[in-house]
Design an enzyme around this catalytic site. Structure first.
Site, PDB file in Angstrom:
ATOM      1  N   SER A 124       0.845  -1.197   0.000  1.00  0.00           N
ATOM      2  CA  SER A 124       0.000   0.000   0.000  1.00  0.00           C
ATOM      3  C   SER A 124       0.876   1.240   0.000  1.00  0.00           C
ATOM      4  O   SER A 124       1.993   1.225   0.548  1.00  0.00           O
ATOM      5  CB  SER A 124      -0.855  -0.018   1.265  1.00  0.00           C
ATOM      6  OG  SER A 124      -1.451   1.237   1.473  1.00  0.00           O
ATOM      7  N   TYR A 148      -1.692  -0.964  10.905  1.00  0.00           N
ATOM      8  CA  TYR A 148      -1.977  -1.529   9.580  1.00  0.00           C
ATOM      9  C   TYR A 148      -0.790  -1.287   8.640  1.00  0.00           C
ATOM     10  O   TYR A 148      -0.292  -2.210   7.982  1.00  0.00           O
ATOM     11  CB  TYR A 148      -3.255  -0.902   8.995  1.00  0.00           C
ATOM     12  CG  TYR A 148      -3.406  -1.130   7.507  1.00  0.00           C
ATOM     13  CD1 TYR A 148      -3.696  -2.396   7.009  1.00  0.00           C
ATOM     14  CD2 TYR A 148      -3.216  -0.091   6.587  1.00  0.00           C
ATOM     15  CE1 TYR A 148      -3.806  -2.624   5.637  1.00  0.00           C
ATOM     16  CE2 TYR A 148      -3.330  -0.303   5.222  1.00  0.00           C
ATOM     17  CZ  TYR A 148      -3.624  -1.571   4.748  1.00  0.00           C
ATOM     18  OH  TYR A 148      -3.726  -1.788   3.393  1.00  0.00           O
ATOM     19  N   LYS A 152       2.137  -3.875   6.592  1.00  0.00           N
ATOM     20  CA  LYS A 152       2.551  -3.877   5.173  1.00  0.00           C
ATOM     21  C   LYS A 152       4.070  -3.728   5.064  1.00  0.00           C
ATOM     22  O   LYS A 152       4.730  -4.440   4.285  1.00  0.00           O
ATOM     23  CB  LYS A 152       1.854  -2.737   4.415  1.00  0.00           C
ATOM     24  CG  LYS A 152       0.348  -2.917   4.281  1.00  0.00           C
ATOM     25  CD  LYS A 152       0.001  -4.150   3.451  1.00  0.00           C
ATOM     26  CE  LYS A 152      -1.474  -4.415   3.363  1.00  0.00           C
ATOM     27  NZ  LYS A 152      -1.801  -5.738   2.849  1.00  0.00           N
TER      28      LYS A 152
HETATM   29  P1  NAD Z   1     -11.004  -6.702   1.311  1.00  0.00           P
HETATM   30  O1  NAD Z   1     -11.193  -6.682   2.780  1.00  0.00           O
HETATM   31  O2  NAD Z   1     -12.183  -6.448   0.439  1.00  0.00           O
HETATM   32  O3  NAD Z   1     -10.329  -8.081   0.847  1.00  0.00           O
HETATM   33  C1  NAD Z   1      -9.461  -8.802   1.692  1.00  0.00           C
HETATM   34  C2  NAD Z   1      -9.954 -10.250   1.719  1.00  0.00           C
HETATM   35  O4  NAD Z   1      -9.082 -11.027   2.541  1.00  0.00           O
HETATM   36  C3  NAD Z   1     -11.366 -10.383   2.307  1.00  0.00           C
HETATM   37  O5  NAD Z   1     -12.161 -11.125   1.410  1.00  0.00           O
HETATM   38  C4  NAD Z   1     -11.152 -11.120   3.623  1.00  0.00           C
HETATM   39  O6  NAD Z   1     -12.258 -11.953   3.943  1.00  0.00           O
HETATM   40  C5  NAD Z   1      -9.883 -11.908   3.327  1.00  0.00           C
HETATM   41  N1  NAD Z   1      -9.069 -12.243   4.508  1.00  0.00           N
HETATM   42  C6  NAD Z   1      -8.630 -11.420   5.486  1.00  0.00           C
HETATM   43  N2  NAD Z   1      -7.888 -12.104   6.381  1.00  0.00           N
HETATM   44  C7  NAD Z   1      -7.857 -13.403   5.952  1.00  0.00           C
HETATM   45  C8  NAD Z   1      -7.241 -14.587   6.443  1.00  0.00           C
HETATM   46  N3  NAD Z   1      -6.545 -14.603   7.574  1.00  0.00           N
HETATM   47  N4  NAD Z   1      -7.409 -15.717   5.747  1.00  0.00           N
HETATM   48  C9  NAD Z   1      -8.138 -15.745   4.598  1.00  0.00           C
HETATM   49  N5  NAD Z   1      -8.735 -14.649   4.096  1.00  0.00           N
HETATM   50  C10 NAD Z   1      -8.592 -13.487   4.757  1.00  0.00           C
HETATM   51  O7  NAD Z   1      -9.844  -5.657   0.976  1.00  0.00           O
HETATM   52  P2  NAD Z   1      -9.355  -5.088  -0.423  1.00  0.00           P
HETATM   53  O8  NAD Z   1      -9.696  -3.659  -0.471  1.00  0.00           O
HETATM   54  O9  NAD Z   1      -9.752  -5.979  -1.529  1.00  0.00           O
HETATM   55  O10 NAD Z   1      -7.791  -5.180  -0.193  1.00  0.00           O
HETATM   56  C11 NAD Z   1      -7.018  -6.291  -0.613  1.00  0.00           C
HETATM   57  C12 NAD Z   1      -5.599  -6.112  -0.142  1.00  0.00           C
HETATM   58  O11 NAD Z   1      -5.083  -4.875  -0.649  1.00  0.00           O
HETATM   59  C13 NAD Z   1      -5.438  -6.037   1.376  1.00  0.00           C
HETATM   60  O12 NAD Z   1      -4.247  -6.707   1.742  1.00  0.00           O
HETATM   61  C14 NAD Z   1      -5.315  -4.558   1.645  1.00  0.00           C
HETATM   62  O13 NAD Z   1      -4.580  -4.279   2.824  1.00  0.00           O
HETATM   63  C15 NAD Z   1      -4.575  -4.081   0.408  1.00  0.00           C
HETATM   64  N6  NAD Z   1      -4.822  -2.660   0.083  1.00  0.00           N
HETATM   65  C16 NAD Z   1      -6.096  -2.206  -0.052  1.00  0.00           C
HETATM   66  C17 NAD Z   1      -6.319  -0.857  -0.331  1.00  0.00           C
HETATM   67  C18 NAD Z   1      -7.712  -0.323  -0.472  1.00  0.00           C
HETATM   68  O14 NAD Z   1      -7.897   0.887  -0.401  1.00  0.00           O
HETATM   69  N7  NAD Z   1      -8.727  -1.121  -0.697  1.00  0.00           N
HETATM   70  C19 NAD Z   1      -5.238   0.020  -0.469  1.00  0.00           C
HETATM   71  C20 NAD Z   1      -3.948  -0.484  -0.338  1.00  0.00           C
HETATM   72  C21 NAD Z   1      -3.744  -1.833  -0.056  1.00  0.00           C
HETATM   73  C1  UD1 Z   2      -7.043   5.787   3.470  1.00  0.00           C
HETATM   74  C2  UD1 Z   2      -6.208   5.024   4.471  1.00  0.00           C
HETATM   75  C3  UD1 Z   2      -4.996   4.414   3.774  1.00  0.00           C
HETATM   76  C4  UD1 Z   2      -5.425   3.560   2.571  1.00  0.00           C
HETATM   77  C5  UD1 Z   2      -6.235   4.468   1.636  1.00  0.00           C
HETATM   78  C6  UD1 Z   2      -6.703   3.753   0.410  1.00  0.00           C
HETATM   79  C7  UD1 Z   2      -6.559   6.232   6.571  1.00  0.00           C
HETATM   80  C8  UD1 Z   2      -5.936   7.140   7.589  1.00  0.00           C
HETATM   81  N1  UD1 Z   2      -5.774   5.925   5.516  1.00  0.00           N
HETATM   82  O1  UD1 Z   2      -6.301   6.871   3.064  1.00  0.00           O
HETATM   83  O2  UD1 Z   2      -4.265   3.592   4.654  1.00  0.00           O
HETATM   84  O3  UD1 Z   2      -4.271   3.060   1.909  1.00  0.00           O
HETATM   85  O4  UD1 Z   2      -7.375   4.960   2.359  1.00  0.00           O
HETATM   86  O5  UD1 Z   2      -7.788   2.940   0.675  1.00  0.00           O
HETATM   87  O6  UD1 Z   2      -7.667   5.775   6.727  1.00  0.00           O
HETATM   88  N2  UD1 Z   2     -12.266  12.391   2.989  1.00  0.00           N
HETATM   89  C9  UD1 Z   2     -13.246  13.298   3.350  1.00  0.00           C
HETATM   90  N3  UD1 Z   2     -14.401  12.822   3.901  1.00  0.00           N
HETATM   91  C10 UD1 Z   2     -14.629  11.483   4.091  1.00  0.00           C
HETATM   92  C11 UD1 Z   2     -13.628  10.553   3.709  1.00  0.00           C
HETATM   93  C12 UD1 Z   2     -12.455  11.049   3.179  1.00  0.00           C
HETATM   94  O7  UD1 Z   2     -13.065  14.507   3.191  1.00  0.00           O
HETATM   95  O8  UD1 Z   2     -15.696  11.121   4.608  1.00  0.00           O
HETATM   96  C13 UD1 Z   2     -11.022  12.889   2.372  1.00  0.00           C
HETATM   97  C14 UD1 Z   2      -9.755  12.549   3.156  1.00  0.00           C
HETATM   98  O9  UD1 Z   2      -9.455  13.543   4.091  1.00  0.00           O
HETATM   99  C15 UD1 Z   2      -8.723  12.465   2.021  1.00  0.00           C
HETATM  100  C16 UD1 Z   2      -9.541  11.939   0.831  1.00  0.00           C
HETATM  101  O10 UD1 Z   2     -10.895  12.247   1.133  1.00  0.00           O
HETATM  102  O11 UD1 Z   2      -8.242  13.743   1.691  1.00  0.00           O
HETATM  103  C17 UD1 Z   2      -9.398  10.438   0.618  1.00  0.00           C
HETATM  104  O12 UD1 Z   2      -9.683   9.768   1.846  1.00  0.00           O
HETATM  105  P1  UD1 Z   2      -9.711   8.172   1.944  1.00  0.00           P
HETATM  106  O13 UD1 Z   2     -10.584   7.634   0.885  1.00  0.00           O
HETATM  107  O14 UD1 Z   2     -10.041   7.833   3.360  1.00  0.00           O
HETATM  108  O15 UD1 Z   2      -8.230   7.715   1.577  1.00  0.00           O
HETATM  109  P2  UD1 Z   2      -6.820   8.110   2.273  1.00  0.00           P
HETATM  110  O16 UD1 Z   2      -6.973   9.209   3.241  1.00  0.00           O
HETATM  111  O17 UD1 Z   2      -5.844   8.320   1.192  1.00  0.00           O
END
Ligand code: NAD
Ligand code: UD1
Length: 345
Positions: A124, A148, A152
């Site tokens: 991430s 969190y 990572k």
């Molecule tokens: P998500 O929660 O939708 O998907 C994660 C999946 O992993 C879920 O289906 C959950 O049931 C499964 N899971 C969790 N722990 C488990 C375990 N111990 N064994 C088996 N399954 C397990 O999240 P996502 O948004 O699809 O994210 C996927 C990955 O990307 C995660 O590792 C997350 O940290 C990373 N990531 C997500 C974002 C984002 O904004 N969505 C940003 C950066 C990184």
């Molecule tokens: C969040 C996570 C980050 C993750 C990323 C992508 C936190 C502190 N960080 O970051 O770890 O990798 O999402 O999923 O949670 N905002 C508003 N109102 C809202 C929600 C958000 O104004 O109700 C603004 C925030 O201040 C920011 C932008 O929208 O400027 C994006 O926010 P968000 O979607 O939560 O993503 P990140 O802050 O980048």
């Protein structure tokens, strides 16, 4: 070619399963459904017209994981499974460390036992922490501000150590910026439990009438309109990035980190305006204090992924908003919605 997808029922995992199946890979999904629903994978099958195998297995259950590897000759792993809520990780850090780190250690040990050494890992942009200068490139020193993020960062280090111990490993560490949007069918998308923390799911839930107004966290940042700027990336572009990374790890060795972002930042107000433009729905909002821990501006330098993975994000913010809205409006209650979908008829 058989790929094991951990966390494949989740938001990014399910979209990646669609792209993997479309590209001709056979896939095995392992997920404990702690933050997802099985119906997501049913819909993946409907979208693609292809089959996949699912195991309801927790990565913390090493014996069950071992059994999955015994049942299949796996060529590579895409590892999404993990807990991802920053705020929750501050309240229950041990659960986050155990799930995300022990889960990954178990996975790597079982992979090692079966001689599987190709992996694409979901990292991430959170590993860049609080940086002054944008864009973020892969070489800047890493730091992070919450449990969190530390999971990572630690997993990245563990995977680097693994490669040092055995140079047959080939691992891509994908640092996602802000994944948003949904599959254009409107059939799969992000289904957050409870009130969304992230911006675009919050906006779509205001638009569908589940929430009354958006709170904009601060308008005094050093950005073009004072609101926070982020690098939003369409989840389908992100999913395709995994296919490119998979091809890369199948054909090379080493541990390589890649930013997956568009390289362009948009503010909160830019996103509200884009959403209103493509949907015609007004989003009431109120400016409130900054959210603790937020930074003003974050966006990627995606040049390394562009060059080495031959991958570029193509979809702009209007498409992100349009697809997020299609998913939300077809599925007002996420995957619990019992409606028949027009999209796939
Ligand atoms: P998500 O929660 O939708 O998907 C994660 C999946 O992993 C879920 O289906 C959950 O049931 C499964 N899971 C969790 N722990 C488990 C375990 N111990 N064994 C088996 N399954 C397990 O999240 P996502 O948004 O699809 O994210 C996927 C990955 O990307 C995660 O590792 C997350 O940290 C990373 N990531 C997500 C974002 C984002 O904004 N969505 C940003 C950066 C990184
Ligand atoms: C969040 C996570 C980050 C993750 C990323 C992508 C936190 C502190 N960080 O970051 O770890 O990798 O999402 O999923 O949670 N905002 C508003 N109102 C809202 C929600 C958000 O104004 O109700 C603004 C925030 O201040 C920011 C932008 O929208 O400027 C994006 O926010 P968000 O979607 O939560 O993503 P990140 O802050 O980048």
């Amino acid at each position: 070619m058989k790929v094991l997808v951990t966390g494949g029922a989740g938001y990014i995992g399910s979209h990646t399963c669609v792209e993997l199946l479309n590209a001709g890979y056979k896939i095995i999904v392992v997920d404990n459904l702690s933050n997802s629903k099985l119906v997501a994978l049913e819909r993946v099958k409907e979208i693609t017209g292809k089959e996949l195998e699912f195991y309801n297995v927790d990565l913390l259950d090493k014996v069950a994981l071992y059994q999955v590897f015994s049942n299949h000759r796996i060529d590579a792993v895409i590892h999404f499974a993990g807990l991802k809520a920053v705020g929750e990780s501050v309240s229950i850090p041990l659960k986050y460390y155990h799930n995300n780190i022990t889960g990954t250690l178990n996975l790597c040990e079982v992979m090692q036992a079966f001689g599987v050494n190709r992996m694409v890992f979901s990292s991430s942009a959170t590993v860049y922490g609080l940086q002054e200068d944008v864009p973020f490139s892969e070489e800047i020193p890493l730091q992070t501000t919450n449990p969190y993020g530390r999971t990572k960062l630690m997993v990245e280090e563990i995977l680097r150590d693994l490669y040092v111990s055995n140079q047959n490993w080939s691992i891509a560490l994908l640092r996602y910026f802000n994944p948003v949007g949904a599959h254009p069918s409107g059939y799969i998308g992000e289904d957050p439990s409870g009130i969304p923390n992230n911006l675009l799911p919050f906006i779509t839930q205001v638009a569908v009438g589940k929430l009354s107004e958006l709170k904009v966290f601060g308008n005094d940042y050093d950005t073009h309109d004072g609101t926070g700027v982020r690098d939003y990336i369409h989840v389908v572009d992100l999913a395709i990035g995994h296919i490119r990374a998979l091809e890369n790890v199948l054909n090379t060795a080493g541990v390589k980190a890649y930013n997956l972002g568009t390289g362009t930042g948009y503010s909160v107000l830019d996103m509200i305006n884009a959403f209103e433009k493509v949907t015609g729905i007004a989003i009431p909002y109120q400016i409130v204090d900054r959210r603790p821990g937020d930074i003003g501006t974050s966006y990627a330098n995606p040049t390394k992924a562009n060059k080495e993975l031959k991958w570029v994000a193509h979809k702009g913010i209007e498409e992100m908003c349009k697809d997020a809205w299609r998913w939300q409006s077809y599925n007002p209650n996420g995957f619990d919605t019992k409606v028949k979908h027009k999209a796939l008829k």
